[in-house]
Motif scaffolding. Structure first.
Motif, PDB file in Angstrom:
ATOM      1  N   GLN A 148      26.479-130.565 -53.763  1.00  0.00           N
ATOM      2  CA  GLN A 148      25.877-129.680 -52.828  1.00  0.00           C
ATOM      3  C   GLN A 148      25.127-130.523 -51.702  1.00  0.00           C
ATOM      4  O   GLN A 148      24.802-131.688 -52.220  1.00  0.00           O
ATOM      5  CB  GLN A 148      25.086-128.824 -53.553  1.00  0.00           C
ATOM      6  N   ILE A 149      25.076-129.940 -50.485  1.00  0.00           N
ATOM      7  CA  ILE A 149      24.500-130.000 -49.489  1.00  0.00           C
ATOM      8  C   ILE A 149      23.508-128.681 -49.466  1.00  0.00           C
ATOM      9  O   ILE A 149      23.814-127.634 -49.125  1.00  0.00           O
ATOM     10  CB  ILE A 149      24.847-130.828 -48.080  1.00  0.00           C
ATOM     11  N   GLN A 150      22.162-129.056 -49.241  1.00  0.00           N
ATOM     12  CA  GLN A 150      21.053-128.702 -49.267  1.00  0.00           C
ATOM     13  C   GLN A 150      20.453-128.858 -48.115  1.00  0.00           C
ATOM     14  O   GLN A 150      19.615-129.844 -47.418  1.00  0.00           O
ATOM     15  CB  GLN A 150      20.468-128.274 -50.304  1.00  0.00           C
ATOM     16  N   VAL A 151      19.717-128.215 -46.913  1.00  0.00           N
ATOM     17  CA  VAL A 151      18.654-128.251 -45.917  1.00  0.00           C
ATOM     18  C   VAL A 151      17.959-126.848 -45.627  1.00  0.00           C
ATOM     19  O   VAL A 151      18.607-126.157 -45.913  1.00  0.00           O
ATOM     20  CB  VAL A 151      19.941-128.561 -44.150  1.00  0.00           C
ATOM     21  N   TYR A 178      28.200-120.799 -49.927  1.00  0.00           N
ATOM     22  CA  TYR A 178      26.843-120.692 -48.884  1.00  0.00           C
ATOM     23  C   TYR A 178      25.954-119.925 -49.195  1.00  0.00           C
ATOM     24  O   TYR A 178      26.452-118.768 -49.164  1.00  0.00           O
ATOM     25  CB  TYR A 178      27.571-121.067 -46.806  1.00  0.00           C
ATOM     26  N   THR A 179      24.685-120.742 -49.593  1.00  0.00           N
ATOM     27  CA  THR A 179      23.453-119.378 -49.773  1.00  0.00           C
ATOM     28  C   THR A 179      22.616-119.697 -48.237  1.00  0.00           C
ATOM     29  O   THR A 179      22.397-120.475 -48.131  1.00  0.00           O
ATOM     30  CB  THR A 179      23.384-119.745 -51.175  1.00  0.00           C
ATOM     31  N   GLN A 199      19.520-124.102 -46.591  1.00  0.00           N
ATOM     32  CA  GLN A 199      20.944-123.600 -46.973  1.00  0.00           C
ATOM     33  C   GLN A 199      21.463-124.202 -47.142  1.00  0.00           C
ATOM     34  O   GLN A 199      21.469-125.239 -47.124  1.00  0.00           O
ATOM     35  CB  GLN A 199      21.562-123.754 -44.920  1.00  0.00           C
ATOM     36  N   THR A 200      22.082-123.854 -48.425  1.00  0.00           N
ATOM     37  CA  THR A 200      23.092-124.584 -49.519  1.00  0.00           C
ATOM     38  C   THR A 200      24.124-124.386 -50.058  1.00  0.00           C
ATOM     39  O   THR A 200      24.466-123.004 -48.921  1.00  0.00           O
ATOM     40  CB  THR A 200      22.451-124.185 -51.431  1.00  0.00           C
ATOM     41  N   TYR A 201      24.771-125.348 -49.206  1.00  0.00           N
ATOM     42  CA  TYR A 201      26.497-125.572 -49.027  1.00  0.00           C
ATOM     43  C   TYR A 201      26.824-126.108 -50.760  1.00  0.00           C
ATOM     44  O   TYR A 201      27.039-127.177 -51.005  1.00  0.00           O
ATOM     45  CB  TYR A 201      27.060-126.586 -48.250  1.00  0.00           C
ATOM     46  N   ASP A 202      27.819-125.579 -51.721  1.00  0.00           N
ATOM     47  CA  ASP A 202      27.671-126.057 -53.090  1.00  0.00           C
ATOM     48  C   ASP A 202      28.896-125.459 -53.672  1.00  0.00           C
ATOM     49  O   ASP A 202      29.616-124.663 -53.095  1.00  0.00           O
ATOM     50  CB  ASP A 202      26.749-125.153 -53.589  1.00  0.00           C
TER      51      ASP A 202
END
Length: 158
Positions: free
Chosen positions: A4-7, A107-108, A122-125
């Motif tokens: 995941q990428i989380q910003v 996407y959350t 924002q989390t792209y998992d």
């Protein structure tokens, strides 16, 4: 490597303003940091709860024009919204992706009041992607693109 990428960042817009935009798929093209969204199909104008669906028209170099069906997986008014995209129809792009099952990523967006603004995460998992052929495509987005999306939503909310 994480799945995941989380910003996270704090923006100058309220959670209510941010959520109002995020719950309208027809507005998503305005804040697409990756430049792939082309519009929403009729019937997907507003999201009101988990299980809702909307279909986005997309374009990218590898697939050309295509569609993604998004199922809302998280919905807490003014606090959290997320969706799980999959190719639509799921087997409609075999000429480009073979038998890869393009499902399992999400996407959350989480919105937390922070002074006069909002802390946005924002989390792209893609940890739920089970198909190894599809897993090889990840990550499709970068941290910078996610960050740009947050900025664009915040600017549109003002």
């Amino acid at each position: 490597m994480s799945d995941q990428i989380q910003v996270s960042k704090t923006v100058d817009a309220s959670p209510e303003q941010m959520f109002a935009l995020l719950s309208q798929p027809s507005r998503h093209t305005e804040f697409d940091g990756a430049g792939m969204l082309r519009g929403v199909e009729p019937g997907g104008e507003n999201v009101s709860g988990t299980g809702d669906e909307f279909i986005m028209n997309m374009n990218q170099d590898a697939l050309g024009d295509y569609q993604m069906k998004n199922v809302v997986t998280a919905y807490e008014e003014n606090r959290k919204i997320g969706w799980a995209p999959s190719l639509h129809p799921l087997d409609g792009y075999k000429d480009k992706v073979g038998d890869a099952q393009a499902t399992g990523h999400t996407y959350t967006w989480e919105l937390e009041p922070a002074g006069s603004g909002t802390k946005v995460t924002q989390t792209y998992d893609w940890s739920g992607v089970e198909d190894e052929a599809f897993r090889g495509f990840f990550p499709m987005l970068t941290e910078d693109q996610l960050s740009e999306s947050i900025d664009k939503v915040a600017n549109a909310a003002k």
